[in-house]
Scaffold this motif. Structure first.
Motif, PDB file in Angstrom:
ATOM      1  N   MET A 261     162.793 -91.208  21.920  1.00 17.77           N
ATOM      2  CA  MET A 261     164.056 -91.219  22.405  1.00 17.77           C
ATOM      3  C   MET A 261     164.943 -92.358  22.378  1.00 17.77           C
ATOM      4  SD  MET A 261     163.537 -88.669  24.551  1.00 17.77           S
ATOM      5  CE  MET A 261     164.553 -88.968  25.964  1.00 17.77           C
ATOM      6  N   SER A 262     165.850 -92.314  22.874  1.00 18.16           N
ATOM      7  CA  SER A 262     166.955 -93.624  22.567  1.00 18.16           C
ATOM      8  C   SER A 262     166.348 -94.882  22.953  1.00 18.16           C
ATOM      9  CB  SER A 262     168.166 -93.444  23.307  1.00 18.16           C
ATOM     10  OG  SER A 262     168.924 -94.434  23.239  1.00 18.16           O
ATOM     11  N   ASP A 263     166.838 -96.154  22.175  1.00 16.74           N
ATOM     12  CA  ASP A 263     166.512 -97.314  22.396  1.00 16.74           C
ATOM     13  C   ASP A 263     167.445 -98.003  23.604  1.00 16.74           C
ATOM     14  OD1 ASP A 263     164.169 -97.122  20.694  1.00 16.74           O
ATOM     15  OD2 ASP A 263     165.570 -97.727  19.056  1.00 16.74           O
ATOM     16  N   THR A 264     168.224 -97.198  24.404  1.00 16.96           N
ATOM     17  CA  THR A 264     168.977 -97.955  25.303  1.00 16.96           C
ATOM     18  C   THR A 264     168.042 -98.396  26.504  1.00 16.96           C
ATOM     19  OG1 THR A 264     170.558 -96.065  25.019  1.00 16.96           O
ATOM     20  CG2 THR A 264     170.713 -97.482  27.132  1.00 16.96           C
ATOM     21  N   PRO A 265     168.427 -99.738  26.930  1.00 14.80           N
ATOM     22  CA  PRO A 265     167.807-100.272  27.924  1.00 14.80           C
ATOM     23  C   PRO A 265     167.631 -99.639  29.279  1.00 14.80           C
ATOM     24  CG  PRO A 265     169.135-102.035  26.830  1.00 14.80           C
ATOM     25  CD  PRO A 265     169.564-100.575  26.466  1.00 14.80           C
ATOM     26  N   LEU A 266     166.590 -99.673  29.706  1.00 19.20           N
ATOM     27  CA  LEU A 266     166.304 -98.856  31.038  1.00 19.20           C
ATOM     28  C   LEU A 266     166.008 -99.598  32.396  1.00 19.20           C
ATOM     29  CD1 LEU A 266     163.753 -96.385  29.695  1.00 19.20           C
ATOM     30  CD2 LEU A 266     166.231 -95.837  29.762  1.00 19.20           C
ATOM     31  N   LYS A 267     166.370 -98.888  33.349  1.00 11.98           N
ATOM     32  CA  LYS A 267     165.882 -99.611  34.635  1.00 11.98           C
ATOM     33  C   LYS A 267     165.913 -98.414  35.737  1.00 11.98           C
ATOM     34  CE  LYS A 267     170.893 -98.993  36.760  1.00 11.98           C
ATOM     35  NZ  LYS A 267     172.136 -99.781  37.121  1.00 11.98           N
ATOM     36  N   ASN A 268     165.197 -98.813  36.988  1.00 16.74           N
ATOM     37  CA  ASN A 268     164.800 -98.013  37.961  1.00 16.74           C
ATOM     38  C   ASN A 268     165.904 -97.851  39.141  1.00 16.74           C
ATOM     39  OD1 ASN A 268     162.453 -97.177  36.846  1.00 16.74           O
ATOM     40  ND2 ASN A 268     161.266 -98.986  37.499  1.00 16.74           N
TER      41      ASN A 268
ATOM     42  N   TYR B  50     169.575 -79.241  20.642  1.00 17.15           N
ATOM     43  CA  TYR B  50     169.608 -79.963  19.556  1.00 17.15           C
ATOM     44  C   TYR B  50     169.274 -81.706  19.749  1.00 17.15           C
ATOM     45  CZ  TYR B  50     171.081 -81.935  14.971  1.00 17.15           C
ATOM     46  OH  TYR B  50     171.392 -82.281  13.748  1.00 17.15           O
ATOM     47  N   GLY B  51     170.129 -82.053  20.273  1.00 20.94           N
ATOM     48  CA  GLY B  51     170.186 -83.738  20.467  1.00 20.94           C
ATOM     49  C   GLY B  51     168.832 -84.124  20.857  1.00 20.94           C
ATOM     50  N   ILE B  52     168.274 -83.553  21.745  1.00 19.77           N
ATOM     51  CA  ILE B  52     166.806 -84.012  22.482  1.00 19.77           C
ATOM     52  C   ILE B  52     165.831 -84.148  21.322  1.00 19.77           C
ATOM     53  CG2 ILE B  52     166.331 -81.889  23.182  1.00 19.77           C
ATOM     54  CD1 ILE B  52     164.868 -83.114  25.806  1.00 19.77           C
ATOM     55  N   PHE B  53     165.794 -83.356  20.348  1.00 21.35           N
ATOM     56  CA  PHE B  53     164.844 -83.402  19.507  1.00 21.35           C
ATOM     57  C   PHE B  53     165.039 -84.326  18.293  1.00 21.35           C
ATOM     58  CE2 PHE B  53     165.096 -79.082  21.095  1.00 21.35           C
ATOM     59  CZ  PHE B  53     164.138 -78.849  21.457  1.00 21.35           C
ATOM     60  N   ARG B  54     166.354 -84.951  18.481  1.00 22.71           N
ATOM     61  CA  ARG B  54     166.646 -85.991  17.632  1.00 22.71           C
ATOM     62  C   ARG B  54     166.819 -87.379  18.100  1.00 22.71           C
ATOM     63  NH1 ARG B  54     168.987 -84.633  12.946  1.00 22.71           N
ATOM     64  NH2 ARG B  54     170.354 -86.724  12.875  1.00 22.71           N
ATOM     65  N   GLY B  55     166.235 -87.600  19.487  1.00 28.05           N
ATOM     66  CA  GLY B  55     166.187 -88.972  20.220  1.00 28.05           C
ATOM     67  C   GLY B  55     167.342 -89.379  20.662  1.00 28.05           C
TER      68      GLY B  55
END
Length: 215
Positions: free
Chosen positions: A1-8, A96-101
């Protein structure tokens, strides 16, 4: 998955979560008992399956009426307004994109809980597929009173065929929906969100203009 910072963020209310799991349970019971009534499987016995199917169907109808009332009185109906903006990007992402993170092109926000594809799917389900399934179920259930209601011209086999076909459509949606719950930043992230109400989203607070207008 992407390395984008996450929050709740607190995304799903108690009622939304209650309705989600209640409906899932009712649909599962209806599918199992319905397929047994149709002769596809043998598990509970025909008479027991019919009795459970009828009671569950009525329960679902009442619960759905309460959900419709909640949607319109809380303004949540705005979450289901369809839009084609970024639809192609979302379809491309899931295909497509989901399988490439890659990052989701339309992250969840309190102001826009559903992406364009979800809006169209959920609206079609809630406004067309489910009501039609309930209507054919009521017709099937009240068959002995058709003449009294002036419905003698209806074909029982046609009503049964439509009801069964819709059941398979709902089953297909259910399977795809379960799969989609595994596509979060972890395999159980979306399921956990529907239990606790807290969804993990990208840190960026940006909400596009089309999302604001849609809600």
């Amino acid at each position: 998955m992407s390395d984008t910072p996450l929050k709740n963020i607190y995304l799903y209310t108690r009622y939304e979560r209650f309705w989600h799991w209640l409906q899932a349970t009712l649909i599962l019971i209806l599918l199992v008992t319905g397929f047994e009534v149709n002769g596809t499987i043998s598990l509970l016995g025909f008479e027991t399956a019919v009795r459970i199917h009828n009671v569950t169907g009525i329960t679902w109808l009442i619960a759905f009426a309460f959900f419709a009332f909640w949607v319109f009185t809380t303004g949540e109906w705005k979450q289901y307004i369809p839009t084609t903006r970024k639809m192609i990007a979302v379809v491309r992402y899931y295909g497509y994109g989901i399988f490439r993170g890659e990052s989701h092109p339309v992250p969840k926000r309190k102001e826009a809980k559903h992406n364009p594809l979800q809006r169209l799917t959920y609206l079609s389900l809630a406004a067309l597929l489910l009501p039609l399934q309930m209507l054919t179920g009521i017709l099937y259930w009240s068959y002995n009173s058709w003449a009294e209601y002036g419905l003698g011209g209806l074909s029982l086999s046609s009503v049964a065929l439509v009801h069964t076909a819709l059941a398979f459509a709902i089953l297909s949606f259910f399977i795809v929906h379960v799969y989609m719950t595994t596509t979060g930043h972890t395999i159980l992230a979306h399921t956990k969100a529907m239990i606790t109400g807290w969804e993990t989203v990208p840190e960026d607070e940006h909400v596009e203009e089309w999302e604001k207008k849609a809600v």
